[in-house]
Enzyme design. Structure first.
Site, PDB file in Angstrom:
ATOM      1  N   GLU A  51       0.823  -1.221   0.000  1.00  0.00           N
ATOM      2  CA  GLU A  51       0.000   0.000   0.000  1.00  0.00           C
ATOM      3  C   GLU A  51       0.855   1.269   0.000  1.00  0.00           C
ATOM      4  OE1 GLU A  51      -0.591  -2.579   2.060  1.00  0.00           O
ATOM      5  OE2 GLU A  51      -2.725  -3.120   1.907  1.00  0.00           O
ATOM      6  N   PHE A 113     -11.264  -7.412  13.999  1.00  0.00           N
ATOM      7  CA  PHE A 113     -10.164  -7.847  13.142  1.00  0.00           C
ATOM      8  C   PHE A 113      -9.891  -6.798  12.057  1.00  0.00           C
ATOM      9  CE2 PHE A 113      -8.697 -10.111   9.268  1.00  0.00           C
ATOM     10  CZ  PHE A 113      -7.433 -10.434   9.736  1.00  0.00           C
ATOM     11  N   GLN A 114      -8.652  -6.431  11.922  1.00  0.00           N
ATOM     12  CA  GLN A 114      -8.191  -5.411  10.962  1.00  0.00           C
ATOM     13  C   GLN A 114      -8.915  -4.075  11.132  1.00  0.00           C
ATOM     14  OE1 GLN A 114      -7.992  -7.169   6.949  1.00  0.00           O
ATOM     15  NE2 GLN A 114      -5.880  -7.750   7.416  1.00  0.00           N
ATOM     16  N   LYS A 163     -17.392  -1.229   5.803  1.00  0.00           N
ATOM     17  CA  LYS A 163     -17.761  -2.209   4.776  1.00  0.00           C
ATOM     18  C   LYS A 163     -19.256  -2.225   4.484  1.00  0.00           C
ATOM     19  CE  LYS A 163     -16.915  -6.979   3.419  1.00  0.00           C
ATOM     20  NZ  LYS A 163     -16.336  -8.263   3.824  1.00  0.00           N
ATOM     21  N   MET A 469      24.343  10.436   2.581  1.00  0.00           N
ATOM     22  CA  MET A 469      24.061  11.733   3.191  1.00  0.00           C
ATOM     23  C   MET A 469      24.344  11.701   4.691  1.00  0.00           C
ATOM     24  SD  MET A 469      23.247  14.783   2.475  1.00  0.00           S
ATOM     25  CE  MET A 469      22.124  15.268   1.166  1.00  0.00           C
TER      26      MET A 469
END
Lengths: 560, 162
Positions: A51, A113-114, A163, A469
């Site tokens: 993602e 969940f999630q 959802k 750097m």
């Protein structure tokens, strides 16, 4: 007409003219992905490896095209994986709409969940965010999200959609997107006062920031510079807002700006900041910044006035519009002595990298050759670090949106994803991701996306086996204690690319540079170039943290 | 002096919606603005709330607070209320006075401030008072010797005059 929430989402994207989205499916966005399946002829979905890559891709798409980028992710980890991408877009004011799924309403707040409170998490890194708890609000919320993302000072907006909202059925009626006209809050007196300041100035200095690019004000800036005749420096984000090949262009200003810019800031009597927020990386020590100058700031965001430095006068509004009005009040003037002084400095302090070994591969040579071979017309995306500064220093950007780079947040791992988005938005352009080996390892998983969709980016990897750097800072300020910055991981980059079905080349000496770049640019598929460079090439000039921008370090002794 | 910190009262009109309070408080915390009190409730207009925020800051920071708040999408209006042009009030509830002996004195203090006794218990009296913040301060100072057991102040609410 009656549609499901998921269908309404896609219809709203179509309303906004969205034809490409980046994302990753999951449980809470199953309905949305089902609608994407149904609408696949109208909306192209690019599946990334992660993602974060999708978010950077949507960001690169937006920065390189000026359109609003769209990313879709599932709830929980899918949503939290967007966080770095959203923060990156927020810091650089990139228009982005992120759509996340969440667990169904009855499960919200139960540690399901999630489940994650992504609106809570992203509050400080989005321009605004929403959770849609009623399907009747869905379409208008999405419309508002696009409006907020793309107007005023642009930025990312997240819309979290449980959802069951995507499954619910509701009336949908299409609506034309709003495109409010750019605004100018500066009144006539304000503009006249600014014009008077400009008329009085003997040594004006023009400094262009990311706002010039965001507003599409390059033509207005060009006209302004022609009218007032002064040197032009750019921030990293402002690159391409003014043609780098113009004689009045004197390079970047700030921590890795040119000595000419540093000197000019010290000498100017009017500092005109256009579309800039005076980042600490530019101003360096506030007390010694532009000591002889009045400061005129032109910006869309009133909160940027007097935030980092005190200004003498301000013009608030869309940069292009403000400049149109200001230009109308100005008559052409010339500052021949001032410009002669600038030209003398420019001659005396060119950006130059040297090596004892004539076959050494110097980033300057690689980037200048790339510039030549691409006619200065490519889009460069970058990761973050030394290679990023070299790309900004040595490639001559002529147009806005040619440099796509994480300026404010400094996100290593940004570039590869961003290059995919930039290439998808600009299929006819050459897109090169300039990378370092440190940044590459952060998100090299997105090579698979380039391969799968045959997105023909060139991954130009400056491989010095160190985090250059940070090493540079350790050399200067930490007594050469190179703590955890020597990578020497032994990755075979060419083999890695080949594992994804991507051709890989190596540049190990100067004479390889031109032929390899030529070959890579001819490919109609993604290519990786492993460009091996010395680990102690530094980014110069350099203004140490807290020091005056007028006194950059021009040389770093390597005696080990 | 521009860098002297003072108390400033901001009146902020916001659209109700999920997380509005969090959004505003989050802005204060992430930008390091120091808050002394916040009070928030609905206005006469449905869907619109008014927050009164007391911030301790310099004039420069106040300018930033005003502008940064104004950038938040649900914020409709930010007004800076100065002492002369606004009415500022605060409400306090305090439980004190555990013994018979202390109660009489406590009731005298309450009468002096026109505070009301709103609850009488075995262990204490509960007093309430609405007034200017410094009146509340003085009241609490005088109640203190009678043994404060619990105390709650609402923080300032304010409206501009006229």
């Amino acid at each position: 007409m009656k549609l499901t929430g998921a269908q309404i989402i896609i219809e709203c994207l179509l309303e906004q003219g969205v034809d490409t989205v980046f994302g990753y499916p999951g449980g809470s966005v199953l309905n949305i992905y089902d609608a994407l399946y149904e609408y696949q002829d109208k909306v192209r979905h690019i599946l990334t490896a992660h993602e974060q890559g999708a978010c950077h891709a949507a960001d690169g798409y937006a920065r390189s095209s000026g359109k609003t980028g769209v990313v879709i992710a599932t709830s929980g980890p899918g949503a939290t994986n967007l966080v770095t991408g959203l923060a990156t877009a927020y810091m650089d004011s990139v228009p982005l709409v992120a759509i996340t799924g969440n667990v169904a309403l009855p499960l919200l707040g139960l540690d399901s969940f999630q489940e994650v409170d992504i609106t809570g998490v992203t509050m400080p890194i989005t321009k605004h965010n929403y959770i849609v708890k009623d399907v009747k609000d869905l379409a208008d919320t999405l419309r508002e999200a696009f409006l907020i993302a793309s107007t005023g000072r642009k930025g990312p907006v997240l819309v979290d959609i449980p959802k069951d909202i995507t499954a619910a059925v509701y009336d949908y009626a299409p609506k034309k997107p709003e495109h409010p006209a750019p605004t100018c809050a500066a009144a006539k007196e304000d503009l006249e006062k600014a014009a008077a300041m400009i008329r009085e100035a003997k040594r004006p200095f023009i400094y262009t920031g990311g706002g010039v690019v965001a507003s599409g004000a390059d033509k207005e800036v060009r006209a302004f510079v022609d009218l007032i005749d002064g040197p032009v420096a750019s921030s990293l984000m402002g690159q391409g807002g003014f043609d780098n090949t113009d004689p009045r262009y004197i390079g970047m200003l700030g921590m890795h700006g040119t000595k000419t810019s540093s000197l000019a800031v010290g000498k100017c009597d009017l500092f005109i900041g256009i579309g800039t927020r005076f980042s600490d990386r530019v101003v360096c020590d506030i007390k010694t910044f532009a000591p002889q100058a009045k400061v005129l700031q032109i910006d869309i965001d009133p909160a940027e006035i007097n935030k980092n430095i005190k200004v003498s006068h301000k013009l608030i509004g869309d940069v292009a519009l403000v400049l149109q009005k200001l230009n109308a009040l100005l008559s052409p003037s010339k500052h021949p002595e001032w410009m002669a002084e600038i030209m003398e400095d420019k001659k005396q302090y060119p950006l130059i990298q040297t090596a004892d070994d004539p076959e050494a591969v110097l980033p300057q040579y690689v980037l200048e050759t790339l510039d030549e071979l691409t006619g200065g017309d490519a889009i460069l995306t970058t990761e973050v670090g030394q290679h990023q500064m070299w790309a900004a220093q040595f490639y001559n950007f002529k147009h806005p949106r040619q440099l796509v780079t994480s300026g404010g947040l400094g996100t290593m791992g940004y570039g590869l994803g961003a290059s995919l988005g930039a290439q998808v938005a600009n299929p006819d352009k050459l897109v090169i991701n300039v990378a370092g080996d440190g940044s590459f390892h952060m998100n090299c998983n997105e090579l698979v996306t380039a391969a799968k969709y045959n997105i023909p980016i060139v991954e130009l990897l400056f491989n010095n086996n160190v985090l250059g750097m940070v090493r540079q800072w350790q050399r200067l300020f930490y007594g050469k204690r190179f703590s955890q910055t020597t990578l020497d991981r032994g990755t075979d980059y060419v083999k890695l690319a080949e594992a994804y079905g991507i051709p890989g080349y190596t540049i190990s000496k100067k004479s390889d540079v031109r032929p390899v770049l030529q070959k890579a640019l001819e490919h109609k598929c993604p290519v990786l170039i492993n460009c091996i460079i010395d680990k102690d090439i530094n980014v110069l000039p350099m203004v140490p943290a807290g020091a005056s921008v007028a006194e950059p370090i021009l040389n770093i002794e390597i005696d080990d | 002096m521009a860098d002297k910190e003072n108390l400033h009262v901001l009146s902020v009109l916001v659209e109700d919606g999920s997380g509005v309070l969090g959004r505003i408080m989050g802005l204060f915390s992430r930008r390091g603005y120091s808050i002394q009190s916040v009070s928030a409730a609905q206005t006469e207009e449905p869907g619109i709330s008014r927050m009164t925020i007391v911030a301790q800051c310099t004039e420069d920071t106040l300018e930033q607070i005003d502008k940064q708040l104004s950038k938040l999408i649900p914020v409709k209006e930010v007004t800076l209320l100065d002492e002369l042009n606004s009415v500022r009030r605060e409400h306090v509830l305090v439980k004190a006075g555990s013994s018979e002996d202390t109660r009489r004195g406590l009731i005298d203090v309450a009468n002096l401030f026109q505070a009301k006794v709103v609850d009488v218990g075995q262990e204490n009296l509960m007093l309430e008072l609405t007034g200017q913040p410094r009146t509340i301060d003085a009241f609490i100072r005088l109640v203190k010797p009678y043994g404060i057991q619990k105390l709650v102040r609402t923080g300032i609410t304010a409206l501009e005059r006229g």
